[in-house]
Structure formats: structure tokens, C-alpha cells
Write a protein that holds these residues in place. Structure first.
Motif, PDB file in Angstrom:
ATOM      1  N   HIS A  30      11.545   3.808   0.921  1.00 55.60           N
ATOM      2  CA  HIS A  30      10.275   4.083   0.524  1.00 55.60           C
ATOM      3  C   HIS A  30       8.661   4.749   2.161  1.00 55.60           C
ATOM      4  O   HIS A  30       8.432   5.569   2.227  1.00 55.60           O
ATOM      5  N   VAL A  85       3.507  -6.060  -1.983  1.00 53.27           N
ATOM      6  CA  VAL A  85       2.652  -7.156  -3.319  1.00 53.27           C
ATOM      7  C   VAL A  85       3.162  -7.573  -3.949  1.00 53.27           C
ATOM      8  O   VAL A  85       3.052  -9.437  -4.552  1.00 53.27           O
ATOM      9  N   VAL A  86       4.225  -7.140  -4.659  1.00 54.51           N
ATOM     10  CA  VAL A  86       5.076  -7.294  -6.076  1.00 54.51           C
ATOM     11  C   VAL A  86       5.677  -8.750  -5.186  1.00 54.51           C
ATOM     12  O   VAL A  86       5.903 -10.007  -5.802  1.00 54.51           O
ATOM     13  N   ILE A 109      12.156  -1.055  -0.367  1.00 56.66           N
ATOM     14  CA  ILE A 109      10.383  -0.919   0.870  1.00 56.66           C
ATOM     15  C   ILE A 109      10.972  -0.254   2.044  1.00 56.66           C
ATOM     16  O   ILE A 109      10.250   0.921   1.690  1.00 56.66           O
ATOM     17  N   ASP A 147       5.999   7.331   1.751  1.00 58.30           N
ATOM     18  CA  ASP A 147       5.244   6.385   0.257  1.00 58.30           C
ATOM     19  C   ASP A 147       4.913   5.487   1.076  1.00 58.30           C
ATOM     20  O   ASP A 147       5.363   4.537   0.860  1.00 58.30           O
ATOM     21  N   TYR A 148       3.879   4.953   1.685  1.00 58.97           N
ATOM     22  CA  TYR A 148       3.171   3.674   1.804  1.00 58.97           C
ATOM     23  C   TYR A 148       3.106   3.036   1.107  1.00 58.97           C
ATOM     24  O   TYR A 148       2.658   2.066   0.776  1.00 58.97           O
ATOM     25  N   ALA A 149       2.146   4.168  -0.180  1.00 55.64           N
ATOM     26  CA  ALA A 149       2.255   3.199  -1.224  1.00 55.64           C
ATOM     27  C   ALA A 149       2.988   2.662  -2.456  1.00 55.64           C
ATOM     28  O   ALA A 149       2.484   1.124  -2.376  1.00 55.64           O
ATOM     29  N   GLY A 150       3.878   2.820  -2.410  1.00 52.77           N
ATOM     30  CA  GLY A 150       5.151   2.578  -3.049  1.00 52.77           C
ATOM     31  C   GLY A 150       5.800   1.363  -1.982  1.00 52.77           C
ATOM     32  O   GLY A 150       5.732   0.212  -2.804  1.00 52.77           O
ATOM     33  N   SER A 170       4.628  -0.430  -0.493  1.00 45.61           N
ATOM     34  CA  SER A 170       3.089  -1.298  -0.280  1.00 45.61           C
ATOM     35  C   SER A 170       3.483  -2.129  -2.147  1.00 45.61           C
ATOM     36  O   SER A 170       2.504  -3.644  -1.935  1.00 45.61           O
ATOM     37  N   ALA A 171       3.090  -1.412  -2.874  1.00 49.35           N
ATOM     38  CA  ALA A 171       3.020  -2.248  -4.256  1.00 49.35           C
ATOM     39  C   ALA A 171       4.309  -2.927  -4.630  1.00 49.35           C
ATOM     40  O   ALA A 171       3.926  -4.000  -4.976  1.00 49.35           O
ATOM     41  N   ILE A 172       5.900  -2.514  -3.673  1.00 52.12           N
ATOM     42  CA  ILE A 172       6.683  -3.572  -3.549  1.00 52.12           C
ATOM     43  C   ILE A 172       6.396  -4.490  -3.292  1.00 52.12           C
ATOM     44  O   ILE A 172       6.791  -5.504  -3.395  1.00 52.12           O
TER      45      ILE A 172
END
Length: 167
Positions: free
Chosen positions: A124, A138-139, A121, A129-132, A134-136
Motif C-alpha cells: 500500500h 492500526v488494526v 502495508i 495508498d497511505y490510508a490503506g 494506515s488502516a492495516i
């Protein structure tokens, strides 16, 4: 930093194991060691009250009925310890999911070997890379919520087994 000082190839324990080809730091084994140190207090804190409340009369009754120490452990102590152990391990794992501080130094952050999610995180975020990131995140959040739900179910099961009241 202390774990690296102990388990690194030139550390107190690491220098003894390096001639045998055993490396504890900068690989997944180092991550497990760090997370064990982090999670152990959660297991101890859930087991301690159960062990304090364990009645010695039950153990003595089992012994008077002819049970040896192993049978007494398996049939008297173990059933009361299982819920607390499961809860402690679940809490320790939930804590380990987001651990950053103690693991960052001993993990080594080798790609596809000893990367940890919190460091991914941070990487990223540094690359914007805020989307990447955020994806990690969220998981990790979903894993934490699932663990929280399982821990609550486990505690309810534990209370029902010992006949206690949650109120």
C-alpha cells in the motif's frame, strides 16, 4: 532465506516431500513454519525459569503417594507450567503479528492465500495508498495492545497462582 533453501520444492527437505505432493514453502504452512521458528524462543524463555525452579520434592512426594509418571505430570508439573506456556505463546503470537523479515521469503505473497499484513502495508505504501496502509497498521496496533493487556493479565494471574510478589 535459509527457510526457503530448506523447505522450497528444490530445497533439502522440500525435494524429499515434493514427490508426495507436499509443498511447505509458498503457502500458509510455510508461514506457520517461519513463525514457529521466530516464536519458539519466547516460549522457551518463559518456560526455562519455571522448569529450573520446579521442586523435585513435589514429584518425589507424588511418586511416594502412588502416582505414576503421567499423574505426576498432570497434577504436579502441568499446573505450574500452564501460566508460563500461555505467556510464552501469547508473546510468540504478539511477535508473529508484525513479523516481516523471516516470513517474506517463504510466504510467497499469493493474494488471499499467503499474504502477510506487513507486506500488505509495504504494498500500500508503494502505491501511495497511505490510508490503506494506515488502516492495516492500526488494526495490527490494536491487536498488539490487546495482546499486551492479555499478557499482563496472564502474568498477574500466574503470580497469584504461585503466590509470588510482582514487586
Amino acid at each position: 532465506i535459509a527457510l526457503c533453501a530448506i523447505f522450497a520444492p528444490n530445497g533439502w527437505i522440500g525435494q524429499l516431500l515434493t514427490p508426495f505432493g507436499i509443498q511447505l514453502a509458498y503457502n500458509p504452512i510455510g508461514v506457520v513454519i517461519a513463525l514457529t521458528f521466530i516464536g519458539l524462543p519466547f516460549v522457551v524463555r518463559t518456560l526455562q525459569p519455571v522448569l529450573r525452579e520446579a521442586e523435585t520434592e513435589q514429584e518425589e512426594a507424588a511418586a511416594s503417594l502412588g502416582a505414576d509418571r503421567w499423574q505426576t505430570f498432570l497434577r504436579v508439573l502441568w499446573p505450574t507450567l500452564v501460566p508460563a506456556l500461555l505467556t510464552g505463546f501469547a508473546l510468540a503470537f504478539a511477535r508473529a503479528v508484525g513479523e516481516y523479515g523471516s516470513v517474506i521469503f517463504i510466504a510467497g505473497n499469493l493474494p488471499m492465500v499467503s499474504e502477510i499484513a506487513p507486506l500488505m502495508i509495504m504494498s500500500h505504501l508503494e502505491e501511495y495508498d497511505y490510508a490503506g496502509a494506515s488502516a492495516i497498521a492500526v488494526v495490527m496496533l490494536l491487536i498488539s495492545f490487546i495482546l499486551l493487556l492479555l499478557i499482563n493479565k496472564l502474568q498477574a494471574w500466574s503470580w497469584s497462582r504461585i503466590g509470588g510478589s510482582r514487586i
